[in-house]
Design a protein around this motif. Structure first.
Motif, short mmCIF file in Angstrom:
data_model
loop_
_atom_site.label_atom_id
_atom_site.label_comp_id
_atom_site.label_asym_id
_atom_site.label_seq_id
_atom_site.Cartn_x
_atom_site.Cartn_y
_atom_site.Cartn_z
N SER A 72 24.86 58.96 53.59
CA SER A 72 25.43 58.76 52.55
C SER A 72 26.67 58.44 52.60
N ALA A 73 26.62 57.66 53.96
CA ALA A 73 28.21 56.60 54.42
C ALA A 73 27.79 55.35 53.30
N MET A 74 26.66 54.41 53.73
CA MET A 74 25.72 54.33 53.47
C MET A 74 25.61 53.48 51.34
N ALA A 75 25.36 54.61 50.79
CA ALA A 75 25.54 54.54 49.38
C ALA A 75 27.19 55.11 49.18
N PHE A 76 28.17 55.38 49.92
CA PHE A 76 29.44 55.75 49.17
C PHE A 76 29.95 54.23 49.85
N VAL A 77 29.28 53.55 50.57
CA VAL A 77 29.92 51.81 50.65
C VAL A 77 29.67 51.08 49.75
N ALA A 78 28.38 50.78 49.50
CA ALA A 78 27.32 50.59 47.94
C ALA A 78 27.93 50.90 46.80
N LEU A 79 28.79 52.07 46.73
CA LEU A 79 28.92 52.86 45.10
C LEU A 79 30.13 51.86 45.13
N ILE A 80 31.22 51.85 46.26
CA ILE A 80 32.60 51.33 46.24
C ILE A 80 32.05 49.74 45.51
N VAL A 81 31.73 49.21 46.05
CA VAL A 81 31.47 48.09 45.94
C VAL A 81 30.77 47.49 44.82
N GLY A 82 30.19 48.40 44.64
CA GLY A 82 29.30 48.33 42.86
C GLY A 82 30.28 48.61 41.69
N TRP A 116 33.58 48.12 41.86
CA TRP A 116 34.20 47.32 42.29
C TRP A 116 33.88 45.77 40.83
N LEU A 117 32.23 45.75 41.34
CA LEU A 117 32.36 44.27 40.72
C LEU A 117 32.12 44.84 39.79
N PHE A 118 31.56 45.45 39.21
CA PHE A 118 31.63 46.41 37.44
C PHE A 118 32.34 46.23 36.56
N VAL A 119 33.95 46.79 37.61
CA VAL A 119 35.10 46.99 36.65
C VAL A 119 35.68 45.55 36.47
N ASP A 120 35.81 44.59 37.56
CA ASP A 120 36.41 43.49 36.55
C ASP A 120 37.85 43.01 36.72
N PHE A 121 38.20 43.44 38.11
CA PHE A 121 40.00 43.73 38.73
C PHE A 121 39.91 42.08 38.72
N ASP A 122 41.12 42.55 37.36
CA ASP A 122 41.95 41.46 37.42
C ASP A 122 43.28 41.64 38.13
N TRP A 123 43.23 40.29 38.62
CA TRP A 123 44.79 40.80 39.65
C TRP A 123 46.47 39.59 39.03
N PRO A 124 47.03 40.82 39.15
CA PRO A 124 48.22 40.32 38.73
C PRO A 124 49.03 38.34 38.48
N GLU A 125 49.72 37.42 38.32
CA GLU A 125 50.21 36.56 38.27
C GLU A 125 51.02 37.51 39.31
N PRO A 126 51.76 36.64 41.26
CA PRO A 126 52.49 37.05 41.62
C PRO A 126 53.42 36.68 41.22
N GLY A 127 54.01 35.87 40.32
CA GLY A 127 54.81 35.15 40.35
C GLY A 127 56.13 36.60 39.49
N ARG A 128 54.46 36.49 38.04
CA ARG A 128 55.94 36.82 36.76
C ARG A 128 55.46 38.63 37.17
N ALA A 129 54.75 39.46 38.16
CA ALA A 129 54.96 40.82 38.58
C ALA A 129 56.44 40.19 39.46
N TRP A 130 56.40 40.38 40.05
CA TRP A 130 58.18 39.99 41.17
C TRP A 130 59.01 40.04 40.22
N ARG A 131 58.75 39.22 39.18
CA ARG A 131 59.83 38.64 38.70
C ARG A 131 60.30 40.53 37.61
N ASN A 132 59.20 41.06 37.45
CA ASN A 132 59.08 42.16 36.77
C ASN A 132 59.84 43.56 37.28
#
Length: 284
Positions: free
Chosen positions: A19-29, A31-47
């Motif tokens: 169960s623990a290994m399946a949970f870790v695999a689900l988190i990794v999967g 993360w890879l599937f959703v394709d998180f896009d990190w905001p540009e640090p300078g712009r986020a700080w100004r906002n």
């Protein structure tokens, strides 16, 4: 025995490891599937700096009295109270059909009639499926659908809270009944008592305290959810937050968010106090 020996000889559960290994695999999967896009640090700080500058509440009583209207806060509490009451009634009424014990041909006693057991199983499955359906749909979605059908009024929000939390309380109430000490209801059933008499005299006195604790817990959640359903247009703190956001009055929005947080903390403290008082009284 050394720590290494304790670690090597510790009990191992293959199910927990898989169960623990399946949970870790689900988190990794995920993360890879959703394709998180990190905001540009300078712009986020100004906002963030601009938002902090525009959202500072005015420290005057007149401004707070005008921003945090009493009727909006009172509506939020009223929606939570009535929604919790509807959820409690609905959850309690679902127990006779959802309980594994109460749907048996003879509650808490063996019965070999297959047709009666089959009917009880069908009834139990239908009611439990209905409870799953009610709690599976978030209260915000219920409110959105009911506003479209009913129009803007307090009832869509109240029914949304009642439906969602009724599904939750129905499950909690049912599990409490199925797990209670069977001596009293079994004795009543052996004496020939009917299903209603068993439920009211043998079951309810044993479960009412825990049911009340569950109601207090769900009332805390309803205070928070009453704010959320206000975002669909029902007058509550959520509605006021949405209006302030639409006018880009971020100072009012932050003030209302703080009031909402304080209201939830107050509801949590009141619920905790009532539950502790109830426990101390019942243990005497």
């Amino acid at each position: 025995m050394t720590l290494d020996e304790l670690r090597r000889n510790r009990p191992r559960d293959p199910f927990l490891q898989v169960s623990a290994m399946a949970f870790v695999a689900l988190i990794v999967g995920s993360w890879l599937f959703v394709d998180f896009d990190w905001p540009e640090p300078g712009r986020a700080w100004r906002n963030l700096l601009r938002f902090a500058e525009e959202s500072r509440p005015t420290l005057t009583f007149a401004w707070w009295a005008q921003t945090v209207r009493f009727d909006v806060v009172a509506n939020t509490v009223a929606l939570a109270v009535v929604g919790t009451a509807l959820a409690t009634v609905g959850g309690a009424l679902s127990v006779p059909g959802a309980s594994r014990k109460l749907t048996e041909p003879t509650p808490w006693l063996p019965d070999d009639r297959p047709w009666a057991r089959a009917f009880g199983g069908l009834l139990r499955g239908a009611v439990r499926l209905g409870l799953v359906f009610l709690r599976a749909i978030p209260e915000y979605v219920w409110a959105f659908l009911l506003v479209a059908l009913w129009g803007l009024s307090p009832w869509p929000a109240v029914l949304a809270l009642g439906l969602h939390n009724g599904g939750i309380l129905g499950k909690l109430f049912t599990e409490t009944v199925d797990d209670l000490e069977p001596a009293a209801p079994r004795a009543l059933a052996a004496l020939g008592a009917g299903r209603f008499a068993i439920a009211t005299a043998g079951v309810l006195p044993q479960v009412q305290r825990r049911w009340l604790l569950y109601v207090f817990v769900r009332w805390e959640s309803c205070i928070r959810e009453a704010t959320v359903v206000g975002l669909v247009g029902v007058v509550s703190i959520g509605w006021a937050i949405r209006e302030a956001r639409a006018r880009t009055h971020y100072d009012e929005m932050v003030a209302l968010m703080l009031v909402s947080a304080l209201l939830i903390v107050g509801a949590d403290a009141l619920s905790l106090w009532l539950r502790s008082r109830g426990r101390s009284r019942w243990q005497r």
